[in-house]
Design a protein around this motif. Structure first.
Motif, PDB file in Angstrom:
ATOM      1  N   SER A  12      -8.876   3.124   4.008  1.00  7.95           N
ATOM      2  CA  SER A  12      -7.878   3.554   3.013  1.00  7.95           C
ATOM      3  C   SER A  12      -8.548   3.976   1.713  1.00  7.95           C
ATOM      4  O   SER A  12      -8.189   5.001   1.114  1.00  7.95           O
ATOM      5  CB  SER A  12      -6.888   2.423   2.733  1.00  7.95           C
ATOM      6  OG  SER A  12      -6.139   2.144   3.883  1.00  7.95           O
ATOM      7  N   ALA A  13      -9.512   3.190   1.252  1.00  9.43           N
ATOM      8  CA  ALA A  13     -10.213   3.515   0.006  1.00  9.43           C
ATOM      9  C   ALA A  13     -10.956   4.841   0.143  1.00  9.43           C
ATOM     10  O   ALA A  13     -10.908   5.696  -0.757  1.00  9.43           O
ATOM     11  CB  ALA A  13     -11.176   2.390  -0.365  1.00  9.43           C
ATOM     12  N   TRP A  14     -11.662   5.014   1.254  1.00  8.58           N
ATOM     13  CA  TRP A  14     -12.406   6.259   1.464  1.00  8.58           C
ATOM     14  C   TRP A  14     -11.458   7.455   1.480  1.00  8.58           C
ATOM     15  O   TRP A  14     -11.720   8.470   0.832  1.00  8.58           O
ATOM     16  CB  TRP A  14     -13.170   6.186   2.786  1.00  8.58           C
ATOM     17  CG  TRP A  14     -13.933   7.448   3.073  1.00  8.58           C
ATOM     18  CD1 TRP A  14     -13.534   8.481   3.862  1.00  8.58           C
ATOM     19  CD2 TRP A  14     -15.196   7.822   2.524  1.00  8.58           C
ATOM     20  NE1 TRP A  14     -14.477   9.471   3.866  1.00  8.58           N
ATOM     21  CE2 TRP A  14     -15.511   9.089   3.043  1.00  8.58           C
ATOM     22  CE3 TRP A  14     -16.089   7.208   1.655  1.00  8.58           C
ATOM     23  CZ2 TRP A  14     -16.689   9.764   2.710  1.00  8.58           C
ATOM     24  CZ3 TRP A  14     -17.259   7.870   1.342  1.00  8.58           C
ATOM     25  CH2 TRP A  14     -17.553   9.128   1.862  1.00  8.58           C
ATOM     26  N   ASN A  15     -10.374   7.326   2.225  1.00  3.54           N
ATOM     27  CA  ASN A  15      -9.414   8.426   2.309  1.00  3.54           C
ATOM     28  C   ASN A  15      -8.807   8.734   0.941  1.00  3.54           C
ATOM     29  O   ASN A  15      -8.600   9.901   0.595  1.00  3.54           O
ATOM     30  CB  ASN A  15      -8.324   8.100   3.329  1.00  3.54           C
ATOM     31  CG  ASN A  15      -8.878   8.048   4.735  1.00  3.54           C
ATOM     32  OD1 ASN A  15      -9.925   8.611   5.037  1.00  3.54           O
ATOM     33  ND2 ASN A  15      -8.176   7.336   5.614  1.00  3.54           N
ATOM     34  N   ALA A  16      -8.532   7.706   0.149  1.00  5.90           N
ATOM     35  CA  ALA A  16      -7.962   7.923  -1.192  1.00  5.90           C
ATOM     36  C   ALA A  16      -8.963   8.638  -2.088  1.00  5.90           C
ATOM     37  O   ALA A  16      -8.604   9.587  -2.797  1.00  5.90           O
ATOM     38  CB  ALA A  16      -7.550   6.587  -1.804  1.00  5.90           C
ATOM     39  N   ILE A  17     -10.208   8.206  -2.070  1.00  6.40           N
ATOM     40  CA  ILE A  17     -11.246   8.833  -2.900  1.00  6.40           C
ATOM     41  C   ILE A  17     -11.436  10.296  -2.498  1.00  6.40           C
ATOM     42  O   ILE A  17     -11.609  11.171  -3.351  1.00  6.40           O
ATOM     43  CB  ILE A  17     -12.585   8.069  -2.765  1.00  6.40           C
ATOM     44  CG1 ILE A  17     -12.471   6.714  -3.452  1.00  6.40           C
ATOM     45  CG2 ILE A  17     -13.753   8.869  -3.333  1.00  6.40           C
ATOM     46  CD1 ILE A  17     -13.617   5.769  -3.167  1.00  6.40           C
ATOM     47  N   MET A  18     -11.399  10.574  -1.206  1.00  8.58           N
ATOM     48  CA  MET A  18     -11.604  11.928  -0.699  1.00  8.58           C
ATOM     49  C   MET A  18     -10.328  12.772  -0.741  1.00  8.58           C
ATOM     50  O   MET A  18     -10.355  13.961  -0.435  1.00  8.58           O
ATOM     51  CB  MET A  18     -12.148  11.880   0.733  1.00  8.58           C
ATOM     52  CG  MET A  18     -13.484  11.148   0.849  1.00  8.58           C
ATOM     53  SD  MET A  18     -14.777  11.812  -0.227  1.00  8.58           S
ATOM     54  CE  MET A  18     -15.119  13.344   0.566  1.00  8.58           C
ATOM     55  N   GLY A  19      -9.190  12.159  -1.118  1.00 11.78           N
ATOM     56  CA  GLY A  19      -7.924  12.883  -1.185  1.00 11.78           C
ATOM     57  C   GLY A  19      -7.394  13.286   0.184  1.00 11.78           C
ATOM     58  O   GLY A  19      -6.731  14.307   0.314  1.00 11.78           O
ATOM     59  N   LEU A  20      -7.684  12.478   1.178  1.00 11.66           N
ATOM     60  CA  LEU A  20      -7.249  12.794   2.542  1.00 11.66           C
ATOM     61  C   LEU A  20      -5.968  12.046   2.878  1.00 11.66           C
ATOM     62  O   LEU A  20      -5.897  10.830   2.709  1.00 11.66           O
ATOM     63  CB  LEU A  20      -8.331  12.388   3.547  1.00 11.66           C
ATOM     64  CG  LEU A  20      -9.671  13.109   3.439  1.00 11.66           C
ATOM     65  CD1 LEU A  20     -10.713  12.433   4.316  1.00 11.66           C
ATOM     66  CD2 LEU A  20      -9.495  14.572   3.834  1.00 11.66           C
ATOM     67  N   PRO A  21      -4.960  12.749   3.364  1.00 13.92           N
ATOM     68  CA  PRO A  21      -3.765  12.053   3.823  1.00 13.92           C
ATOM     69  C   PRO A  21      -4.078  11.246   5.084  1.00 13.92           C
ATOM     70  O   PRO A  21      -4.997  11.575   5.836  1.00 13.92           O
ATOM     71  CB  PRO A  21      -2.762  13.168   4.130  1.00 13.92           C
ATOM     72  CG  PRO A  21      -3.475  14.448   4.001  1.00 13.92           C
ATOM     73  CD  PRO A  21      -4.835  14.195   3.449  1.00 13.92           C
ATOM     74  N   ARG A  22      -3.332  10.211   5.302  1.00 15.27           N
ATOM     75  CA  ARG A  22      -3.568   9.294   6.421  1.00 15.27           C
ATOM     76  C   ARG A  22      -3.654  10.017   7.762  1.00 15.27           C
ATOM     77  O   ARG A  22      -4.447   9.672   8.624  1.00 15.27           O
ATOM     78  CB  ARG A  22      -2.452   8.254   6.463  1.00 15.27           C
ATOM     79  CG  ARG A  22      -2.673   7.199   7.528  1.00 15.27           C
ATOM     80  CD  ARG A  22      -1.557   6.203   7.584  1.00 15.27           C
ATOM     81  NE  ARG A  22      -1.386   5.577   6.278  1.00 15.27           N
ATOM     82  CZ  ARG A  22      -0.412   4.760   5.959  1.00 15.27           C
ATOM     83  NH1 ARG A  22       0.507   4.479   6.863  1.00 15.27           N
ATOM     84  NH2 ARG A  22      -0.323   4.233   4.769  1.00 15.27           N
ATOM     85  N   ARG A  23      -2.826  11.029   7.980  1.00 17.47           N
ATOM     86  CA  ARG A  23      -2.780  11.705   9.275  1.00 17.47           C
ATOM     87  C   ARG A  23      -3.728  12.901   9.368  1.00 17.47           C
ATOM     88  O   ARG A  23      -3.741  13.611  10.365  1.00 17.47           O
ATOM     89  CB  ARG A  23      -1.357  12.132   9.581  1.00 17.47           C
ATOM     90  CG  ARG A  23      -0.451  10.901   9.745  1.00 17.47           C
ATOM     91  CD  ARG A  23       0.823  11.193  10.450  1.00 17.47           C
ATOM     92  NE  ARG A  23       1.761  10.166  10.736  1.00 17.47           N
ATOM     93  CZ  ARG A  23       1.828   8.916  10.339  1.00 17.47           C
ATOM     94  NH1 ARG A  23       0.922   8.433   9.570  1.00 17.47           N
ATOM     95  NH2 ARG A  23       2.796   8.100  10.694  1.00 17.47           N
ATOM     96  N   SER A  24      -4.534  13.106   8.374  1.00 20.63           N
ATOM     97  CA  SER A  24      -5.499  14.206   8.403  1.00 20.63           C
ATOM     98  C   SER A  24      -6.527  13.936   9.498  1.00 20.63           C
ATOM     99  O   SER A  24      -6.975  12.799   9.680  1.00 20.63           O
ATOM    100  CB  SER A  24      -6.208  14.307   7.049  1.00 20.63           C
ATOM    101  OG  SER A  24      -7.333  15.153   7.147  1.00 20.63           O
ATOM    102  N   PRO A  25      -6.930  14.977  10.232  1.00 18.33           N
ATOM    103  CA  PRO A  25      -7.953  14.793  11.264  1.00 18.33           C
ATOM    104  C   PRO A  25      -9.286  14.295  10.675  1.00 18.33           C
ATOM    105  O   PRO A  25     -10.078  13.656  11.379  1.00 18.33           O
ATOM    106  CB  PRO A  25      -8.125  16.188  11.881  1.00 18.33           C
ATOM    107  CG  PRO A  25      -6.947  16.976  11.443  1.00 18.33           C
ATOM    108  CD  PRO A  25      -6.401  16.339  10.205  1.00 18.33           C
TER     109      PRO A  25
END
Length: 161
Positions: A12-25
């Motif tokens: 979750s932290a990595w995805n938030a920092i990278m601006g990636l939505p949860r369902r992004s490939p």
């Protein structure tokens, strides 16, 4: 469950920092982070095994020792790690007590041709068991038993697992 919670937090932290939505490939998941954690842990285990084989076991394979110890743990109805909050993890001293026991287990053999003559011999003859017995003979006054009031310990050079 605790490693899974940690993995979910990292993902979750990595995805938030990278601006990636949860369902992004491209988004990380609990499973992708757990795979990395498993790989890192396996590398640590492999390094520790190699160190034990090189130092304590004097360049002999650890597999026969590992098999014998795990069989004895199961025979005693124990596990290395507690399976519930009511159980306690196996202590380091209990584990080393089992290592000592499987290493020093003996059996009595009858000498052929002599009815009353018997001989004690070690059950396990692989090189790793010989190395352990030699280690304990070199480090303890009475190699046939653990030191008084204590269980045998690994060499200080091994540190904590």
């Amino acid at each position: 469950p605790i490693p899974a919670c940690a993995a979910a937090s990292v993902a979750s932290a990595w995805n938030a920092i990278m601006g990636l939505p949860r369902r992004s490939p491209a988004a990380h998941t609990t499973e992708t982070v757990l795979a990395v954690l498993r790989e890192l842990l396996q590398e640590k285990i492999d390094q520790w095994r190699a160190r034990v084989e090189r130092t304590l076991l004097r360049n002999s394979a650890i597999a026969p020792l590992e098999t014998a110890v795990l069989e004895e743990i199961r025979r005693r109805g124990r596990t290395l790690a507690a399976q519930s909050k009511e159980e306690k993890d196996m202590s380091r001293s209990e584990l080393w007590s089992i290592v000592w026991a499987v290493t020093h287990q003996t059996m009595t053999l009858a000498d052929e041709g002599q009815e009353s003559a018997t001989q004690e011999c070690y059950v396990r003859q692989e090189a790793c068991f010989h190395a352990l017995r030699q280690h304990w003979e070199e480090t303890h006054r009475h190699p046939s038993a653990p030191p008084e009031g204590a269980k045998p310990a690994p060499p200080a050079s091994l540190g904590r697992a």
